[in-house]
Write a protein that holds these residues in place. Structure first.
Motif, PDB file in Angstrom:
ATOM      1  N   GLU A 316      39.536  30.084  48.652  1.00 23.15           N
ATOM      2  CA  GLU A 316      38.783  29.445  47.563  1.00 23.15           C
ATOM      3  C   GLU A 316      39.025  27.936  47.531  1.00 23.15           C
ATOM      4  OE1 GLU A 316      39.863  31.386  43.953  1.00 23.15           O
ATOM      5  OE2 GLU A 316      38.834  33.259  44.455  1.00 23.15           O
ATOM      6  N   ARG A 317      37.936  27.178  47.375  1.00 21.72           N
ATOM      7  CA  ARG A 317      38.037  25.728  47.208  1.00 21.72           C
ATOM      8  C   ARG A 317      37.754  25.317  45.774  1.00 21.72           C
ATOM      9  NH1 ARG A 317      39.119  21.625  45.879  1.00 21.72           N
ATOM     10  NH2 ARG A 317      38.950  19.572  46.879  1.00 21.72           N
ATOM     11  N   LYS A 319      36.598  27.127  41.893  1.00 18.67           N
ATOM     12  CA  LYS A 319      36.253  28.325  41.128  1.00 18.67           C
ATOM     13  C   LYS A 319      36.280  28.011  39.645  1.00 18.67           C
ATOM     14  CE  LYS A 319      37.403  33.233  40.521  1.00 18.67           C
ATOM     15  NZ  LYS A 319      38.329  34.325  40.902  1.00 18.67           N
ATOM     16  N   ARG A 463      29.444  30.161  50.289  1.00 19.14           N
ATOM     17  CA  ARG A 463      30.466  30.537  51.259  1.00 19.14           C
ATOM     18  C   ARG A 463      30.184  29.812  52.578  1.00 19.14           C
ATOM     19  NH1 ARG A 463      32.984  36.396  52.085  1.00 19.14           N
ATOM     20  NH2 ARG A 463      34.100  35.551  50.281  1.00 19.14           N
ATOM     21  N   HIS A 485      42.305  27.499  54.693  1.00 20.40           N
ATOM     22  CA  HIS A 485      41.403  26.513  54.107  1.00 20.40           C
ATOM     23  C   HIS A 485      41.615  25.148  54.732  1.00 20.40           C
ATOM     24  CE1 HIS A 485      40.283  23.398  51.038  1.00 20.40           C
ATOM     25  NE2 HIS A 485      39.149  24.043  51.239  1.00 20.40           N
ATOM     26  N   ASP A 507      33.883  28.896  48.646  1.00 21.73           N
ATOM     27  CA  ASP A 507      34.999  29.363  49.460  1.00 21.73           C
ATOM     28  C   ASP A 507      34.686  29.209  50.944  1.00 21.73           C
ATOM     29  OD1 ASP A 507      33.264  31.493  49.819  1.00 21.73           O
ATOM     30  OD2 ASP A 507      34.464  32.920  48.677  1.00 21.73           O
TER      31      ASP A 507
END
Length: 728
Positions: A316-317, A319, A463, A485, A507
């Protein structure tokens, strides 16, 4: 020599005597090496000097690759020093930790971190340069007041003189430079307020243009050394492949060929000139161990990424909120998949470097963006300590991130050593350059959004699946998270999300098949800007709203104020909503990258055969206060040209582990007759100073593709734009 240290300003200033007399101001950045003293004399490796003749010399550690940083830094120092810009001479500095770029202080892999990239020269190093100029001005005024035996408060600096206002008496900087050198550099040199700028903010011709017209600047290709030989290296055409065996018999028969030696990257043919070296390479018989990449081709990569995008987990980048629930409960759902290809850099000057390995030391001449990284990797290759590695930076015939890599420099060092410690210039052909690049990452992207009342989005999911720069760029490897990531891959998609959408998930799935990836102009913003701004356009049309007004409604968060400002300016200057000639349509896009806010409107027509013509691009940029407005406009124009070439033509494809493209016949760039009319408008915001070279690239592809949709009703979700996608 005395010095003051100012931790709060994150800058060390030191003063001392210049070689030959006069005042020298050195500056370096906390976290880099201190400015040294040698033989009782100040050794100021990053400095401004004022000679006894009044001449001002600025030594700059930043690389000049056409972006104009040498000119801008000269302007900053001339402004603070109160001298005529014509009297400021700039020199390219060598390799020294004192030239460390403040932007890279947090990166611990290589000490000092002298590098040029990320649109950081003026906005980071410029602050340090201004303080050096302001410190020198303070000291010169103090010395002038002492010489005239008057109060310092009654004196001002003006055009290279210290003037006593009540009497009108004056002394030149040169006449007091030696006295000033004996003084202490101030802790907090007062910078001039913007209201008093005389040079900063005015369009100023570049000092290096006359030199370039007459061919005087030395680029990497121009380096000449006594006894210099030229080498061309045969590299395995398959990524990761190695030499199995080779026969140099025929190569050594080519007139001018001196030696054929194996090096880390392949087999080098060393000759008395480029043509002999190339003909010798053509005559080599080489058997390659192609390795596992020999089975990899582009269609397979994209199919595998599409499957990975369906997986349940990703890094995840960004959220916020509950995207799953919002997507399920939305009144209308919009979904799309986007693909972007690998891209080469194709700098005007192909990769090259000159090196002379001498056993206990090595001297290098290179057009490089990354002096510190080169020194580090050469040390790793040779076992020499960094202090034994000297790097001379030439002018760069384009950089775009490609010259942050060290492969071509290592080629020269390796070949010089293998050839018997002789000076060697390694030259890459254009084919070498395209087929052995560190490519902009390719990716597969899946986007979903739900629209609520009034057609405004309630959820956004993006995504990203693709290759990672940091996987290959080991210097920054510590920024690659354990979950895979890579922040460069999500840059422009999740680090700054300007739109006011309550539920957002961005993400990333890291997958590296073995195609080397590297920094490309604006890095992740170049592809993610296209995807984000194209999908926002899709939402606007799904909602039945004007794309410009739709964006305005979504840009109501405080962090989006400056982006909204350039969006409004671009739309207004382009005449958004006003009639266009028959067959011409508009598209709009806006993006933030490297401290710069940019919006662009493209006017486009599509012929029946599917060929796209971009007639006009109107751009607006807010990079805070501007040093040289004309130079900023050039940067945006350049960024548009670079991004437009990628959008219309850029496509590196892999077949059996090999790059299929080889030269400009099959890896095209926009030519003069295809370049649109470009208008650049500057909006000077009140925020921090931003970048100029990179922010203009991301918006051009989506602006053009959004205009194509307006013209044809066909949405471009895969770059480059090919005529067969649009034929009537």
């Amino acid at each position: 020599m005395r010095a003051t240290v100012n931790q709060g300003r994150r800058t060390f200033l030191q003063a001392g005597a210049a070689a030959g007399g006069g005042l020298a101001i050195g500056f370096c950045i906390p976290g880099t090496a201190r400015i040294a003293e040698a033989a009782g004399e100040a050794k100021l490796n990053a400095y401004v000097t004022i000679g006894t003749d009044g001449k001002v010399t600025v030594v700059c550690g930043q690389s000049e690759m056409g972006q104009g940083c040498h000119n801008s830094l000269s302007m900053l120092i001339a402004e603070e020093l109160e001298v005529d810009l014509k009297n400021v001479h700039i020199e390219q500095g060598g390799i020294d930790p004192a030239f460390g770029n403040p932007r890279y202080i947090g990166f611990k892999a290589v000490g000092g971190f002298q590098a040029t990239g990320g649109s950081s020269s003026v906005r980071n190093v410029g602050v340090v340069a201004r303080r050096a100029g302001a410190a020198a001005r303070f000291m010169l005024v103090s010395a002038g007041a002492e010489k005239m035996q008057v109060l310092r408060s009654e004196c001002v600096a003006e055009n290279g003189y210290v003037i006593h206002k009540p009497s009108g008496r004056k002394v030149s900087y040169g006449s007091v430079a030696n006295d000033a050198a004996k003084m202490m550099a101030p802790d907090e040199p007062a910078l001039k307020p913007r209201s008093e700028f005389k040079i900063i903010g005015k369009s100023t011709p570049r000092h290096d243009l006359p030199l370039k017209v007459t061919g005087k600047p030395i680029y990497g290709m121009d380096v000449r050394r006594p006894g210099l030989l030229t080498a061309v290296i045969a590299k395995c055409p398959v990524f990761g492949g190695k030499v199995k065996s080779f026969d140099a018999t025929q190569a050594l028969k080519v007139p001018g060929v001196k030696k054929v030696v194996q090096v880390s990257s392949g087999v080098a043919v060393v000759a008395d000139g480029f043509w002999a070296a190339k003909k010798g390479r053509d005559a080599l018989a080489i058997a390659w161990d192609e390795g596992s990449m020999a089975k990899v081709s582009s269609p397979d990569l994209y199919r595998s990424w599409a499957e990975l995008a369906k997986g349940p987990t990703a890094a995840e980048r960004l959220k916020t909120g509950d995207v799953g629930a919002a997507l399920a409960g939305g009144a209308k759902r919009v979904e799309a998949s986007y693909e972007v290809p690998f891209l080469a850099h194709v700098c005007m000057e192909p990769m090259n470097a000159t090196a002379h390995f001498k056993g206990d030391s090595v001297e290098i001449w290179a057009s490089t963006q990354a002096q510190s990284w080169n020194q580090h990797w050469v040390s790793q290759l040779t076992g020499l300590p960094p202090k034994a590695i000297t790097i001379h930076t030439t002018y760069l015939g384009g950089g775009f991130g490609r010259r942050l890599e060290s492969d071509y420099v290592l080629d020269a060092v390796d070949t010089s050593r293998a050839a018997g410690n002789v000076p060697v210039k390694v030259v890459w052909t254009r084919e070498d350059d395209i087929q052995h690049d560190f490519y902009r990452p390719a990716s597969h992207n899946v986007l979903q959004a739900s629209l609520g009342p009034g057609g405004m989005p309630t959820a956004w999911r993006h995504r990203i699946v693709g290759t990672s720069i940091l996987h290959y760029f080991k210097t920054f490897g510590h920024f690659l998270r354990k979950d895979g990531h890579d922040p460069t891959s999500t840059q422009g998609a999740g680090d700054y999300f300007p739109y006011d959408i309550p539920n957002v998930l961005v993400d990333y799935v890291n997958n590296n098949p073995g195609v080397p990836s590297g920094f490309w102009r604006s890095v992740g913003n170049s592809q993610n800007g296209f995807i984000l701004e194209s999908f926002v356009d899709e939402l606007a049309h799904a909602a039945g709203k004007d794309p410009y007004q739709y964006r305005r409604q979504l840009l109501n968060k405080p962090i989006a104020a400056r982006l909204r400002g350039v969006l409004d300016m671009a739309a207004e200057r382009a005449g958004w909503g006003k009639p266009l000639p028959a067959g011409v349509h508009r598209g709009i896009a806006a993006h933030f990258a490297y401290g710069g806010y940019v919006a662009q409107v493209a006017e486009v027509s599509v012929a029946k055969d599917g060929n796209v013509k971009v007639h006009r691009v109107v751009a607006a940029i807010d990079s805070g206060w501007v040093v040289n407005p004309e130079m900023l406009k050039y940067q945006v124009e350049s960024a548009i040209c670079y991004g437009l070439s990628a959008a219309l033509y850029g496509d590196i494809t892999i077949k059996n582990g090999r790059v299929e493209q080889s030269n400009f016949n099959d890896y095209k760039m926009v030519r003069m007759d295809g370049m649109p009319r470009v208008e650049v408008h500057i909006l000077e915001g009140e925020g921090e100073q931003g970048g100029g070279g990179e922010p203009g690239t991301p918006p051009i592809a989506p602006a053009v593709c959004n205009a194509i949709f307006a013209a044809t009703g066909k949405r471009i979700r895969k770059l480059p734009i090919k005529p067969e996608m649009l034929r009537a």
